[in-house]
Design a protein around this motif. Structure first.
Motif, PDB file in Angstrom:
ATOM      1  N   LYS A 126       0.843  -1.193   0.000  1.00  0.00           N
ATOM      2  CA  LYS A 126       0.000   0.000   0.000  1.00  0.00           C
ATOM      3  C   LYS A 126       0.880   1.247   0.000  1.00  0.00           C
ATOM      4  CE  LYS A 126      -3.786  -2.207   2.527  1.00  0.00           C
ATOM      5  NZ  LYS A 126      -4.648  -2.158   3.734  1.00  0.00           N
ATOM      6  N   ASN A 127       0.850   1.960  -1.125  1.00  0.00           N
ATOM      7  CA  ASN A 127       1.658   3.167  -1.292  1.00  0.00           C
ATOM      8  C   ASN A 127       0.740   4.372  -1.484  1.00  0.00           C
ATOM      9  OD1 ASN A 127       4.651   2.053  -1.843  1.00  0.00           O
ATOM     10  ND2 ASN A 127       3.173   0.710  -2.849  1.00  0.00           N
ATOM     11  N   ILE A 128       1.161   5.468  -0.913  1.00  0.00           N
ATOM     12  CA  ILE A 128       0.402   6.703  -1.047  1.00  0.00           C
ATOM     13  C   ILE A 128       1.388   7.848  -1.285  1.00  0.00           C
ATOM     14  CG2 ILE A 128       0.399   7.192   1.436  1.00  0.00           C
ATOM     15  CD1 ILE A 128      -2.387   8.364   1.076  1.00  0.00           C
ATOM     16  N   THR A 129       1.014   8.745  -2.197  1.00  0.00           N
ATOM     17  CA  THR A 129       1.818   9.920  -2.521  1.00  0.00           C
ATOM     18  C   THR A 129       1.068  11.162  -2.075  1.00  0.00           C
ATOM     19  OG1 THR A 129       2.660   8.753  -4.466  1.00  0.00           O
ATOM     20  CG2 THR A 129       3.103  11.100  -4.339  1.00  0.00           C
ATOM     21  N   VAL A 130       1.794  12.074  -1.424  1.00  0.00           N
ATOM     22  CA  VAL A 130       1.183  13.304  -0.890  1.00  0.00           C
ATOM     23  C   VAL A 130       1.906  14.508  -1.505  1.00  0.00           C
ATOM     24  CG1 VAL A 130       0.480  14.561   1.179  1.00  0.00           C
ATOM     25  CG2 VAL A 130       0.725  12.070   1.259  1.00  0.00           C
ATOM     26  N   PRO A 131       1.445  15.009  -2.660  1.00  0.00           N
ATOM     27  CA  PRO A 131       2.056  16.224  -3.227  1.00  0.00           C
ATOM     28  C   PRO A 131       1.570  17.466  -2.482  1.00  0.00           C
ATOM     29  CG  PRO A 131       0.759  14.998  -4.871  1.00  0.00           C
ATOM     30  CD  PRO A 131       0.418  14.450  -3.540  1.00  0.00           C
ATOM     31  N   VAL A 132       2.494  18.336  -2.156  1.00  0.00           N
ATOM     32  CA  VAL A 132       2.182  19.594  -1.479  1.00  0.00           C
ATOM     33  C   VAL A 132       2.260  20.704  -2.520  1.00  0.00           C
ATOM     34  CG1 VAL A 132       2.787  21.188   0.373  1.00  0.00           C
ATOM     35  CG2 VAL A 132       3.109  18.721   0.685  1.00  0.00           C
ATOM     36  N   THR A 133       1.115  21.277  -2.879  1.00  0.00           N
ATOM     37  CA  THR A 133       1.057  22.351  -3.864  1.00  0.00           C
ATOM     38  C   THR A 133       0.391  23.571  -3.245  1.00  0.00           C
ATOM     39  OG1 THR A 133      -1.065  21.555  -4.743  1.00  0.00           O
ATOM     40  CG2 THR A 133       0.936  20.670  -5.744  1.00  0.00           C
ATOM     41  N   SER A 134       0.230  24.607  -4.041  1.00  0.00           N
ATOM     42  CA  SER A 134      -0.328  25.865  -3.543  1.00  0.00           C
ATOM     43  C   SER A 134      -1.812  25.952  -3.865  1.00  0.00           C
ATOM     44  CB  SER A 134       0.417  27.058  -4.158  1.00  0.00           C
ATOM     45  OG  SER A 134       0.201  27.106  -5.558  1.00  0.00           O
ATOM     46  N   ASP A 135      -2.496  26.802  -3.124  1.00  0.00           N
ATOM     47  CA  ASP A 135      -3.903  27.096  -3.395  1.00  0.00           C
ATOM     48  C   ASP A 135      -4.075  28.354  -4.229  1.00  0.00           C
ATOM     49  OD1 ASP A 135      -5.499  25.052  -1.911  1.00  0.00           O
ATOM     50  OD2 ASP A 135      -4.340  25.815  -0.227  1.00  0.00           O
ATOM     51  N   ARG A 136      -3.023  29.129  -4.379  1.00  0.00           N
ATOM     52  CA  ARG A 136      -3.056  30.343  -5.193  1.00  0.00           C
ATOM     53  C   ARG A 136      -2.134  30.176  -6.389  1.00  0.00           C
ATOM     54  NH1 ARG A 136      -2.586  32.430   0.167  1.00  0.00           N
ATOM     55  NH2 ARG A 136      -4.434  33.582   0.865  1.00  0.00           N
ATOM     56  N   GLY A 137      -2.457  30.909  -7.454  1.00  0.00           N
ATOM     57  CA  GLY A 137      -1.640  30.869  -8.653  1.00  0.00           C
ATOM     58  C   GLY A 137      -0.666  32.028  -8.710  1.00  0.00           C
ATOM     59  N   LEU A 138      -0.212  32.339  -9.929  1.00  0.00           N
ATOM     60  CA  LEU A 138       0.731  33.432 -10.178  1.00  0.00           C
ATOM     61  C   LEU A 138       2.009  33.266  -9.376  1.00  0.00           C
ATOM     62  CD1 LEU A 138      -1.757  36.468 -10.161  1.00  0.00           C
ATOM     63  CD2 LEU A 138      -0.935  35.172 -12.122  1.00  0.00           C
ATOM     64  N   CYS A 139       2.530  32.047  -9.349  1.00  0.00           N
ATOM     65  CA  CYS A 139       3.747  31.771  -8.571  1.00  0.00           C
ATOM     66  C   CYS A 139       4.757  30.972  -9.385  1.00  0.00           C
ATOM     67  CB  CYS A 139       3.400  31.037  -7.276  1.00  0.00           C
ATOM     68  SG  CYS A 139       2.400  29.558  -7.486  1.00  0.00           S
ATOM     69  N   GLY A 140       4.824  31.207 -10.671  1.00  0.00           N
ATOM     70  CA  GLY A 140       5.843  30.542 -11.479  1.00  0.00           C
ATOM     71  C   GLY A 140       5.547  29.073 -11.705  1.00  0.00           C
ATOM     72  N   GLY A 141       6.615  28.281 -11.726  1.00  0.00           N
ATOM     73  CA  GLY A 141       6.479  26.869 -12.074  1.00  0.00           C
ATOM     74  C   GLY A 141       6.647  25.906 -10.920  1.00  0.00           C
ATOM     75  N   ILE A 142       6.340  26.331  -9.688  1.00  0.00           N
ATOM     76  CA  ILE A 142       6.543  25.408  -8.568  1.00  0.00           C
ATOM     77  C   ILE A 142       5.553  24.246  -8.624  1.00  0.00           C
ATOM     78  CG2 ILE A 142       7.477  27.231  -7.113  1.00  0.00           C
ATOM     79  CD1 ILE A 142       4.838  27.203  -5.579  1.00  0.00           C
TER      80      ILE A 142
END
Length: 344
Positions: A126-142
């Motif tokens: 059982k594998n799980i991936t947790v990507p941490v991204t932003s809730d707002r835009g206009l921040c480049g290519g993160i």
């Protein structure tokens, strides 16, 4: 004393100027009367200015851009430049505190990582991936970088080893990541957590997120986030957290905690507490690191946007001035041509 009077008056400077202008207008009018002259004049005007002035017809399919439209566009571009400059200042003011918090949070999970290790190659069912991204835009290519690393991680985990009944799912943190990865990884979504990055993050909030992830009953959780390096650079990073049952098996096989003295509770109970604490600590650090990277990327993106808006405003101003001067010149030619025609 004799005074000689002549019946012919000497031409004044004003009359000489009018005569020269009339001659020039007559020559220009003769050229414009021919179809070839009209075509050459129109093409030369469009090539030099890119637009046509008010009151000047645009033959041969030339697109007309009036000065009023240019003024409206100049105003909108100027407002955009002000907004992006303000967003850059806000991101720069918040970046310092976010950087300090991100660096200080590294001391929470690093001792646990030295104790239990970072088993990126763990082959578990059982594998799980947790990507941490932003809730707002206009921040480049993160967010784009996180999406690429998450997709590659999912592919590698799915093809790794020979564990039976292997499953790969995802718990998404951030609205932008959900939108960006929905096409390729939407079928692996277990849950999505939004608006968690819009409020100041505390360790208690990270603990609540860890409790939600623990409900999925995973064997290995891989947290993907942007590690802050400087205001201009960040590095996508994958941190692996195993479950207490997997840590128990690894301890029995390798004896990695046998050199430590334990008091009170047995090893199994202690490993459960350590695994839960490690998950909360990694989430806390990952979200702070990603927040600092987001602010640095937004500051750079808004600085670039402000410069582009200013360059566009300069070009629009130049085009507007050329259009205005061309319209004035056309009106003068028409007036002088009319006066010359009346006299002729």
């Amino acid at each position: 004393e004799l005074v000689v009077c002549s019946s012919q008056r000497a031409p004044s400077f004003k009359s000489l100027t009018e005569m020269a202008m009339r001659r020039a207008a007559t020559t220009c009018g003769n050229q414009l009367r021919s179809q070839t002259g009209i075509k050459n004049a129109a093409q030369g005007f469009v090539e030099n200015t890119g637009v046509t002035g008010e009151g000047f017809s645009a033959p041969f399919g030339v697109r007309h851009a009036s000065r009023q439209i240019l003024q409206q566009r100049m105003k909108s571009v100027g407002n955009i430049a002000k907004i992006t400059a303000a967003m850059k200042m806000v991101a720069a003011s918040r970046l310092r505190l976010a950087t300090v918090r991100a660096v200080e949070s590294r001391g929470i999970w690093q001792p646990v990582a030295r104790l239990l290790g970072d088993a990126t190659d763990a082959d578990v069912p059982k594998n799980i991936t947790v990507p941490v991204t932003s809730d707002r835009g206009l921040c480049g290519g993160i967010n784009s970088g996180i999406a690429k690393v998450t997709l590659n991680t999912q592919k590698v985990v799915a093809a790794m080893g020979s564990a039976e009944n292997k499953s790969v799912s995802m718990v998404m943190i951030g609205e932008k990541g959900r939108t960006q990865m929905r096409k390729n990884l939407g079928n692996t979504y277990d849950s999505v957590i939004v608006d968690a990055t819009k409020i100041p993050l505390t360790f208690n909030a990270a603990g609540l997120l860890a409790d939600h992830i623990l409900k999925t009953e995973f064997d290995a959780a891989r947290i993907v986030f942007n590690k802050y390096k400087s205001a201009m650079s960040f590095q996508p990073t994958v941190a692996t957290v195993l479950s207490a049952a997997v840590y128990e098996k690894r301890c029995e096989a390798t004896g990695m905690v046998d050199s430590y003295e334990m008091e009170g509770e047995d090893r199994s109970t202690l490993l459960v507490d350590i695994a839960e604490f490690q998950l909360a600590a990694v989430l806390y650090n990952g979200m702070l690191e990603n927040s600092a990277s987001e602010l640095g990327s937004r500051m750079a993106a808004m600085d670039s946007s402000t410069k582009n808006a200013q360059d566009m405003l300069s070009k629009l101003t130049l085009t507007y001035n050329r259009s205005r001067q061309a319209a004035i010149t056309t009106e003068l030619i028409e007036i002088i041509s009319g006066a010359s025609a009346l006299e002729g």
